[in-house]
Write an enzyme that holds these catalytic residues in place. Structure first.
Site, PDB file in Angstrom:
ATOM      1  CG  HIS A  69      60.470  33.723  45.514  1.00  0.00           C
ATOM      2  ND1 HIS A  69      59.698  34.812  45.868  1.00  0.00           N
ATOM      3  CD2 HIS A  69      60.055  32.700  46.304  1.00  0.00           C
ATOM      4  CE1 HIS A  69      58.852  34.462  46.826  1.00  0.00           C
ATOM      5  NE2 HIS A  69      59.046  33.192  47.106  1.00  0.00           N
ATOM      6  CE  LYS A  99      57.210  32.506  43.427  1.00  0.00           C
ATOM      7  NZ  LYS A  99      56.584  31.213  43.768  1.00  0.00           N
TER       8      LYS A  99
END
Length: 267
Positions: free
Chosen positions: A156, A160
């Site tokens: 990610h 995040k």
């Protein structure tokens, strides 16, 4: 109750929230009745997402926004720090939560389930609404019956907030249902750099990669004698989650209590 589902969107100014607003505005079976955000109060939600004005103005106070909206469902893509408070407010007003925010703990899910049942309503918590990602989880769970040596790598962006991702945790939970727990690897294995082998779940490892330029990918790798199996899903755009969110909004109207995981709605 009208056959048109009235939808409130929490986190309407966020990247996922804006996609949800667009999705609701383009489905004739859904009606946007509230848009909540910490900023842009008073801005028309349609204009906020680049569409025509829809008459729904962004509000910063969730409780006040829901009180006057006659909402049936609240979609929440906010943050782990605010989703529980948002959901408690919604459920107490009879509004069904559809939660895509990750970072909720099992105790949080249990609390919301009890709250829904006590208030005669239901909702959905899903770490991932992508149909492709759900298929990846299902295929991985099936493969674990035959290839129990497995590791998960999830990727990610560097902003995040939670690690490992909710998707990887849900995948691991589904794998664990079909895999007898045992600790993989050499029993004398030693990490010379702390954390090099990733997080340990049910005897296997989850690795989290966080880098700028990355959106959302996950790979589940199974190892066996003389072979490996890799099941991978890549997301490239938030729009790809919207068909699943649309299904979840409609399914939420039929539920009693919280359903955890979108895979329950994919045969």
């Amino acid at each position: 109750m009208s056959s048109i589902i009235h939808v409130a969107v929490a986190g309407a100014n966020g990247r996922m929230g804006k996609e949800v607003v667009k999705m609701v505005l383009t489905d004739p079976n859904l009606k946007l009745v509230a848009a909540i955000s910490r900023s842009n109060e008073g801005v028309d939600a349609g204009l906020l997402v680049g569409k025509e004005a829809c008459g729904v103005l962004v509000r910063t106070d969730l409780e006040a926004a829901l009180s006057g909206a006659d909402a049936h469902v609240m979609v929440d893509f906010t943050t782990p720090h605010s989703v529980m408070a948002n959901s408690r407010i919604a459920i107490r007003q009879g509004v069904r939560p559809v939660i895509g925010t990750t970072g909720l703990k099992p105790a949080d899910i249990e609390e919301l389930d009890k709250l829904c049942k006590n208030n005669g309503t239901g909702g959905i918590i899903a770490p991932n609404f992508s149909i492709g990602a759900i298929l990846m989880m299902k295929f991985a769970a099936q493969a674990a019956k035959y290839m129990p040596h497995v590791e998960i790598i999830e990727y990610h962006g560097d902003q995040k907030l939670d690690a490992p991702s909710g998707t990887s945790i849900k995948t691991a939970e589904m794998i664990a249902l079909n895999r007898q727990e045992f600790r993989q690897g050499n029993p004398n294995e030693e990490e010379t750099i702390d954390g090099a082998r990733g997080g340990l779940y049910n005897g296997f490892r989850i690795h989290s990669v966080r880098l700028p330029g990355v959106f959302a990918q996950q790979e589940v790798i199974f190892g066996g004698y003389g072979q490996t199996l890799k099941i991978r899903h890549d997301s490239y755009d938030r729009e790809g989650y919207m068909p699943g969110v649309n299904i979840a909004v409609k399914k939420a109207m039929e539920l009693s209590g919280i359903v955890y995981g979108f895979e329950h709605f994919i045969d």
